[in-house]
Scaffold this motif. Sequence first.
Motif, PDB file in Angstrom:
ATOM      1  N   MET A  32       0.985  -1.264   0.013  1.00 33.82           N
ATOM      2  CA  MET A  32      -0.051   0.028  -0.034  1.00 33.82           C
ATOM      3  C   MET A  32       0.803   1.324  -0.093  1.00 33.82           C
ATOM      4  SD  MET A  32      -3.325  -0.962   2.443  1.00 33.82           S
ATOM      5  CE  MET A  32      -2.195  -0.919   3.752  1.00 33.82           C
ATOM      6  N   ALA A  33       2.243   1.104   0.506  1.00 36.84           N
ATOM      7  CA  ALA A  33       2.857   2.334   0.585  1.00 36.84           C
ATOM      8  C   ALA A  33       3.562   2.785  -0.726  1.00 36.84           C
ATOM      9  CB  ALA A  33       3.988   1.950   1.757  1.00 36.84           C
ATOM     10  N   ARG A  34       2.661   3.210  -1.597  1.00 34.50           N
ATOM     11  CA  ARG A  34       3.411   3.709  -2.742  1.00 34.50           C
ATOM     12  C   ARG A  34       2.466   4.645  -3.517  1.00 34.50           C
ATOM     13  NH1 ARG A  34       1.822  -0.438  -7.629  1.00 34.50           N
ATOM     14  NH2 ARG A  34       2.060   1.855  -8.654  1.00 34.50           N
ATOM     15  N   PRO A  35       3.076   5.373  -4.483  1.00 34.07           N
ATOM     16  CA  PRO A  35       2.204   6.375  -4.838  1.00 34.07           C
ATOM     17  C   PRO A  35       0.974   6.134  -5.661  1.00 34.07           C
ATOM     18  CG  PRO A  35       4.566   6.572  -5.652  1.00 34.07           C
ATOM     19  CD  PRO A  35       4.334   5.409  -5.051  1.00 34.07           C
ATOM     20  N   THR A  36      -0.376   6.952  -5.222  1.00 36.96           N
ATOM     21  CA  THR A  36      -1.424   6.667  -5.787  1.00 36.96           C
ATOM     22  C   THR A  36      -1.391   6.957  -7.340  1.00 36.96           C
ATOM     23  OG1 THR A  36      -2.305   7.456  -3.623  1.00 36.96           O
ATOM     24  CG2 THR A  36      -3.790   7.311  -5.652  1.00 36.96           C
ATOM     25  N   ILE A  37      -2.116   6.112  -8.000  1.00 36.25           N
ATOM     26  CA  ILE A  37      -2.160   6.271  -9.644  1.00 36.25           C
ATOM     27  C   ILE A  37      -3.434   6.645 -10.005  1.00 36.25           C
ATOM     28  CG2 ILE A  37      -0.340   4.239  -9.844  1.00 36.25           C
ATOM     29  CD1 ILE A  37      -2.763   2.672 -10.536  1.00 36.25           C
ATOM     30  N   ASP A  38      -3.503   7.214 -11.287  1.00 37.17           N
ATOM     31  CA  ASP A  38      -4.757   7.813 -11.937  1.00 37.17           C
ATOM     32  C   ASP A  38      -5.731   6.592 -12.088  1.00 37.17           C
ATOM     33  OD1 ASP A  38      -6.667   8.980 -13.550  1.00 37.17           O
ATOM     34  OD2 ASP A  38      -5.171   8.915 -15.300  1.00 37.17           O
ATOM     35  N   PRO A 209      -6.381  -3.356   6.282  1.00 39.90           N
ATOM     36  CA  PRO A 209      -7.050  -2.325   7.190  1.00 39.90           C
ATOM     37  C   PRO A 209      -8.451  -2.084   6.947  1.00 39.90           C
ATOM     38  CG  PRO A 209      -5.243  -1.298   6.134  1.00 39.90           C
ATOM     39  CD  PRO A 209      -5.207  -2.706   5.352  1.00 39.90           C
ATOM     40  N   PRO A 210      -9.313  -1.596   7.748  1.00 41.03           N
ATOM     41  CA  PRO A 210     -10.692  -1.282   7.440  1.00 41.03           C
ATOM     42  C   PRO A 210     -10.824  -0.205   6.338  1.00 41.03           C
ATOM     43  CG  PRO A 210     -10.060  -0.570   9.687  1.00 41.03           C
ATOM     44  CD  PRO A 210      -8.990  -1.140   9.302  1.00 41.03           C
ATOM     45  N   GLY A 211     -11.961  -0.427   5.722  1.00 36.20           N
ATOM     46  CA  GLY A 211     -12.083   0.566   4.579  1.00 36.20           C
ATOM     47  C   GLY A 211     -12.757   0.301   3.284  1.00 36.20           C
ATOM     48  N   LEU A 212     -12.816  -1.252   3.155  1.00 36.15           N
ATOM     49  CA  LEU A 212     -13.165  -1.691   1.730  1.00 36.15           C
ATOM     50  C   LEU A 212     -14.247  -2.772   2.432  1.00 36.15           C
ATOM     51  CD1 LEU A 212     -10.214  -2.773  -0.319  1.00 36.15           C
ATOM     52  CD2 LEU A 212     -11.512  -0.773  -0.568  1.00 36.15           C
ATOM     53  N   SER A 213     -15.389  -2.947   1.463  1.00 38.73           N
ATOM     54  CA  SER A 213     -16.280  -3.902   1.899  1.00 38.73           C
ATOM     55  C   SER A 213     -17.052  -4.326   0.429  1.00 38.73           C
ATOM     56  CB  SER A 213     -17.560  -3.486   2.574  1.00 38.73           C
ATOM     57  OG  SER A 213     -18.047  -2.178   2.235  1.00 38.73           O
ATOM     58  N   PHE A 214     -17.751  -5.400   0.455  1.00 35.16           N
ATOM     59  CA  PHE A 214     -17.856  -6.078  -0.851  1.00 35.16           C
ATOM     60  C   PHE A 214     -19.431  -6.482  -1.002  1.00 35.16           C
ATOM     61  CE2 PHE A 214     -13.548  -6.866   0.950  1.00 35.16           C
ATOM     62  CZ  PHE A 214     -12.889  -6.182  -0.029  1.00 35.16           C
ATOM     63  N   ASN A 215     -19.887  -6.700  -2.073  1.00 34.14           N
ATOM     64  CA  ASN A 215     -20.986  -7.405  -2.422  1.00 34.14           C
ATOM     65  C   ASN A 215     -20.908  -8.536  -3.554  1.00 34.14           C
ATOM     66  OD1 ASN A 215     -24.081  -4.979  -2.031  1.00 34.14           O
ATOM     67  ND2 ASN A 215     -23.055  -5.952  -0.564  1.00 34.14           N
ATOM     68  N   ALA A 216     -21.131  -9.666  -3.338  1.00 32.11           N
ATOM     69  CA  ALA A 216     -21.162 -10.510  -4.345  1.00 32.11           C
ATOM     70  C   ALA A 216     -22.558 -10.770  -4.732  1.00 32.11           C
ATOM     71  CB  ALA A 216     -20.425 -11.767  -3.917  1.00 32.11           C
ATOM     72  N   VAL A 217     -22.968 -10.853  -5.973  1.00 31.07           N
ATOM     73  CA  VAL A 217     -24.352 -10.785  -6.350  1.00 31.07           C
ATOM     74  C   VAL A 217     -24.735 -11.894  -7.270  1.00 31.07           C
ATOM     75  CG1 VAL A 217     -24.707  -8.468  -5.607  1.00 31.07           C
ATOM     76  CG2 VAL A 217     -23.913  -8.879  -8.037  1.00 31.07           C
ATOM     77  N   SER A 218     -25.966 -12.494  -7.268  1.00 27.76           N
ATOM     78  CA  SER A 218     -26.409 -13.538  -8.142  1.00 27.76           C
ATOM     79  C   SER A 218     -27.047 -13.206  -9.146  1.00 27.76           C
ATOM     80  CB  SER A 218     -27.056 -14.539  -7.350  1.00 27.76           C
ATOM     81  OG  SER A 218     -28.432 -14.145  -6.734  1.00 27.76           O
ATOM     82  N   LEU A 257      -5.686   1.077  -0.942  1.00 33.40           N
ATOM     83  CA  LEU A 257      -6.421   0.016  -0.175  1.00 33.40           C
ATOM     84  C   LEU A 257      -6.270  -1.260  -1.258  1.00 33.40           C
ATOM     85  CD1 LEU A 257      -9.045   1.213   2.040  1.00 33.40           C
ATOM     86  CD2 LEU A 257      -7.089  -0.116   2.655  1.00 33.40           C
ATOM     87  N   LEU A 258      -6.661  -1.033  -2.585  1.00 34.38           N
ATOM     88  CA  LEU A 258      -6.703  -1.996  -3.650  1.00 34.38           C
ATOM     89  C   LEU A 258      -5.638  -2.522  -3.908  1.00 34.38           C
ATOM     90  CD1 LEU A 258      -9.574  -0.465  -6.045  1.00 34.38           C
ATOM     91  CD2 LEU A 258      -9.754  -2.134  -4.171  1.00 34.38           C
ATOM     92  N   PHE A 259      -4.374  -1.851  -3.975  1.00 38.31           N
ATOM     93  CA  PHE A 259      -2.860  -2.308  -3.805  1.00 38.31           C
ATOM     94  C   PHE A 259      -2.689  -3.521  -2.573  1.00 38.31           C
ATOM     95  CE2 PHE A 259      -1.136   2.051  -5.465  1.00 38.31           C
ATOM     96  CZ  PHE A 259      -1.417   1.725  -6.717  1.00 38.31           C
TER      97      PHE A 259
END
Length: 406
Positions: A32-38, A209-218, A257-259
């Motif tokens: 996560m410790a890297r520059p944010t990208i476009d 870390p906290p901050g992402l959440s998900f929905n998997a959907v049928s 967080l996605l990294f």
Amino acid sequence: MHNPDQTAFATGRHFLQIPGPTNVPDRILRAMARPTIDHRGAEFARLGNEVVEGLRELLQTSGPVIIYPASGTGAWEAALVNTLSPDSRVLMVETGHFATLWRRMALELGLRVDFVSTDWRRGADPAVVEAKLREDTGHEIKAVAIVHNETSTGVTSRIGEIRRAMNSAGHPALLLVDTISSLASIDYRHDEWGVDVTVAGSQKGLMLPPGLSFNAVSGKAIEASKSAGLRKSYWAWEPMLTANRNGFFPYTPATNLLFGLREALAMLREEGLANVLARHARLGEATRRAVQSWGLEILCAEPSEYSNSLTAVQIPGDYDADELRRVILENFNMSLGIGLGRLQGRVFRIGHLGNFNELMLAGTLCGVEMGLSLCGVPFSRGGVAAALDYLETTATAQNKARHGAA
Ligand SMILES: Cc1ncc(COP(=O)(O)O)c(C=O)c1O
């Protein structure tokens, strides 16, 4: 005298043994410790596609998975507002504090909730779900919403059996499941168990870390979303699914967080999901052996529903679990989970999920055993020894399984 700033000067590592957020591994912190990208560029699109693909594998689904820059509560709301309409009836089971909070949200959104009560010591009973659905001959109940692993009690509901109960009642309700403290810790199968919306979060088994959440959907959930009348904007699936097709998001994603998520998924793949689940089962069992050997009672009353991600331990008599947690934190720099809702002061919770291993568990149990003694709680010495015995005797089998020896 007690120095209130004592923890600020503690050497060594803090033991974060609450049942989430869990210990974040260095590998993930570094990722996560890297520059944010476009977030509109080609590099991001690759990241977006990769993490969605990895989540589908982990959730065992061939359908879409939506990622929100939100804590788990956001994904709870998304599951409800995308599938239901004002006044829709929802069947929920009061497994504990989190099921109670999800119910409160449903009521606030204008849903009608049938709330099956329990004593907070067992999971959702498939037979009760079946009976409730059979009674509903007019099919007014539009969804059954269950917390897979109730983090406040350490009880895991049997989702596969709930699905079978729904099928044998021949009822068309959607099945919504909260896996916030079970995903990547306890066996879970979105497609095989016919779940319509899975709710998950980043800060527990996923080691983020906290901050992402998900929905998997049928497919059935997507179909329901086309006529769902509850108001939504930020949580709407449709713009997410459209943007996700090309690896993008309709608004600014939580890029760093996605990294971390990409790294977490890589780590889980390297260990292998079956090994991850077996590790949680073994560390959970070692913890329970310690508790039983201390002569304390595990809150979960059904051994088949013991949680492999946390153990809630009842404190005997008038002893205060919060005082025990305070003494353990101040003396041994370890945080344990509090008793939530009606369990406040009555239980403490040991988190044994995420980035966790044998010696981390040994340290955790040593801290608890010393704390019990310092607080004068009546217990028998020997819990740590019982856990170590179990870890030792199962270590060879574990190695054999790992290395494929005969
Ligand atoms: C089972 C369960 N559901 C829902 C939540 C709420 O998620 P959050 O606090 O990330 O919003 C939690 C939080 O611990 C949880 O354990």
